[in-house]
Design a protein around this motif. Structure first.
Motif, short mmCIF file in Angstrom:
data_model
loop_
_atom_site.label_atom_id
_atom_site.label_comp_id
_atom_site.label_asym_id
_atom_site.label_seq_id
_atom_site.Cartn_x
_atom_site.Cartn_y
_atom_site.Cartn_z
N UNK A 73 0.71 -1.18 -0.05
CA UNK A 73 -0.11 -0.18 0.07
C UNK A 73 0.89 1.24 0.09
N UNK A 74 0.57 2.05 -0.95
CA UNK A 74 1.32 3.50 -0.75
C UNK A 74 0.78 4.32 0.28
N UNK A 75 1.62 5.20 0.58
CA UNK A 75 1.32 6.23 1.59
C UNK A 75 0.12 6.91 1.33
N UNK A 76 -1.07 7.33 2.15
CA UNK A 76 -2.04 8.06 2.05
C UNK A 76 -1.66 9.34 2.41
N UNK A 77 -2.10 10.36 1.52
CA UNK A 77 -1.78 11.69 1.82
C UNK A 77 -3.08 12.58 1.74
N UNK A 78 -3.45 12.96 2.89
CA UNK A 78 -4.93 13.68 3.04
C UNK A 78 -4.59 15.21 2.85
N UNK A 79 -5.09 15.66 1.91
CA UNK A 79 -4.72 17.04 1.56
C UNK A 79 -5.93 17.87 2.14
N UNK A 80 -5.81 19.03 2.88
CA UNK A 80 -6.89 19.63 3.48
C UNK A 80 -6.96 21.02 2.82
N UNK A 81 -7.99 21.39 2.21
CA UNK A 81 -8.33 22.53 1.53
C UNK A 81 -9.55 23.25 1.94
N UNK A 82 -9.47 24.67 1.99
CA UNK A 82 -10.63 25.39 2.59
C UNK A 82 -10.16 26.86 2.78
N UNK A 83 -11.06 27.78 2.83
CA UNK A 83 -10.77 29.08 3.16
C UNK A 83 -10.19 29.34 4.52
N UNK A 84 -9.40 30.57 4.76
CA UNK A 84 -8.79 30.55 5.97
C UNK A 84 -9.97 30.64 7.27
N UNK A 85 -9.42 29.81 8.34
CA UNK A 85 -10.52 29.68 9.46
C UNK A 85 -11.63 28.69 9.45
N UNK A 86 -11.47 27.95 8.26
CA UNK A 86 -12.70 26.83 8.01
C UNK A 86 -12.65 25.63 9.09
N UNK A 87 -11.53 25.42 9.63
CA UNK A 87 -11.37 24.30 10.44
C UNK A 87 -10.31 23.16 9.91
N UNK A 88 -9.43 23.39 8.87
CA UNK A 88 -8.45 22.61 8.47
C UNK A 88 -7.37 22.53 9.66
N UNK A 89 -6.94 23.15 10.27
CA UNK A 89 -6.09 22.95 11.43
C UNK A 89 -6.58 21.94 12.44
N UNK A 90 -7.73 22.08 12.84
CA UNK A 90 -8.50 21.42 13.82
C UNK A 90 -8.64 20.06 13.23
N UNK A 91 -8.92 19.74 12.03
CA UNK A 91 -8.97 18.41 11.40
C UNK A 91 -7.59 17.98 11.35
N UNK A 92 -6.55 18.52 10.89
CA UNK A 92 -5.10 18.28 11.08
C UNK A 92 -4.73 17.63 12.36
N UNK A 93 -4.91 18.49 13.43
CA UNK A 93 -4.47 17.96 14.68
C UNK A 93 -5.07 16.69 15.22
N UNK A 94 -6.43 16.59 14.76
CA UNK A 94 -7.11 15.30 15.11
C UNK A 94 -6.47 14.21 14.60
N UNK A 95 -6.21 14.35 13.15
CA UNK A 95 -5.17 13.11 12.42
C UNK A 95 -4.07 12.87 13.01
N UNK A 119 -2.01 20.19 5.26
CA UNK A 119 -3.06 21.22 5.91
C UNK A 119 -2.64 22.44 4.92
N UNK A 120 -3.72 23.00 4.20
CA UNK A 120 -3.46 24.17 3.56
C UNK A 120 -3.39 24.13 1.99
N UNK A 121 -3.76 23.12 1.57
CA UNK A 121 -3.76 22.98 -0.01
C UNK A 121 -4.31 24.21 -0.75
N UNK A 122 -3.87 24.85 -1.76
CA UNK A 122 -4.30 26.10 -2.36
C UNK A 122 -4.61 25.94 -4.24
N UNK A 123 -4.08 24.90 -4.57
CA UNK A 123 -4.19 24.62 -6.01
C UNK A 123 -4.09 23.21 -6.32
#
Length: 186
Positions: free
Chosen positions: A1-23, A89-93
């Motif tokens: 199995x290759x490494x799973x890379x979960x990329x989080x995107x969303x506008x500033x303050x949407x909750x990305x860092x909260x999800x990243x900390x939990x993961x 955390x923080x994909x923009x494109x």
């Protein structure tokens, strides 16, 4: 199995860092795109203000293309031989996603929240780049949209609405999605 890379995107303050900390609690390694930009700014002797970090992000993309920050992340991954599943955390494109696909199985999770919700989160977070006013906040949103974040959000594999839910509900919804991806990858 290759490494799973979960990329989080969303506008500033949407909750990305909260999800990243939990993961991170679930044994994922976490890399924050903003930290890569902050590191680059520090290396160039810039204060970590919102204006400086925003200009640095745009400048990097002008110098190196839309995937510039993802290339900074790849360098970091090469230095660190860790092969854990990863959260970015923080994909923009979309070009950033394409670069990351070279080192693992990439899934894109968008976190969405209203402007009012996001403004409150950002002010309460208290980081050095927090918006001082709603005008500054609107400018930051415009800057994010200018680098293609709306396309990343629109093309996400899954989306969570972070309006009128608790932090625990946000974490539970994110984990249900990510756990499904882990099961698929087996």
């Amino acid at each position: 199995m290759s490494r799973l890379i979960v990329c989080l995107t969303g506008m500033p303050g949407a909750g990305k860092s909260t999800v990243a900390s939990y993961l991170k609690e679930k044994a994922f390694s976490v890399i924050t795109m903003g930290d890569a930009v902050r590191e680059e700014a520090r290396g160039r002797g810039l204060e970590p203000t919102d204006a400086n970090l925003g200009s640095m992000m745009i400048k990097l993309r002008q110098e190196l293309g839309q995937s510039a920050v993802a290339h900074l992340i790849l360098k970091k991954l090469e230095r660190d031989s860790n092969t854990n599943n990863l959260v970015i955390d923080g994909i923009r494109s979309i070009p950033e996603i394409e670069v990351l696909k070279t080192v693992g199985t990439v899934k894109l999770l968008a976190i969405h929240a209203s402007q009012d919700t996001r403004f409150k989160y950002l002010v309460n977070r208290g980081r050095s780049d927090a918006p001082a006013s709603s005008g500054e906040f609107a400018g930051r949103d415009k800057r994010e949209l200018s680098v293609g974040i709306s396309e990343a959000i629109a093309l996400a594999d899954e989306t969570i609405s972070n309006n009128e839910i608790t932090i625990d509900q946000l974490k539970e919804r994110a984990w249900a999605i990510v756990n499904g991806w882990l099961e698929e990858a087996k």
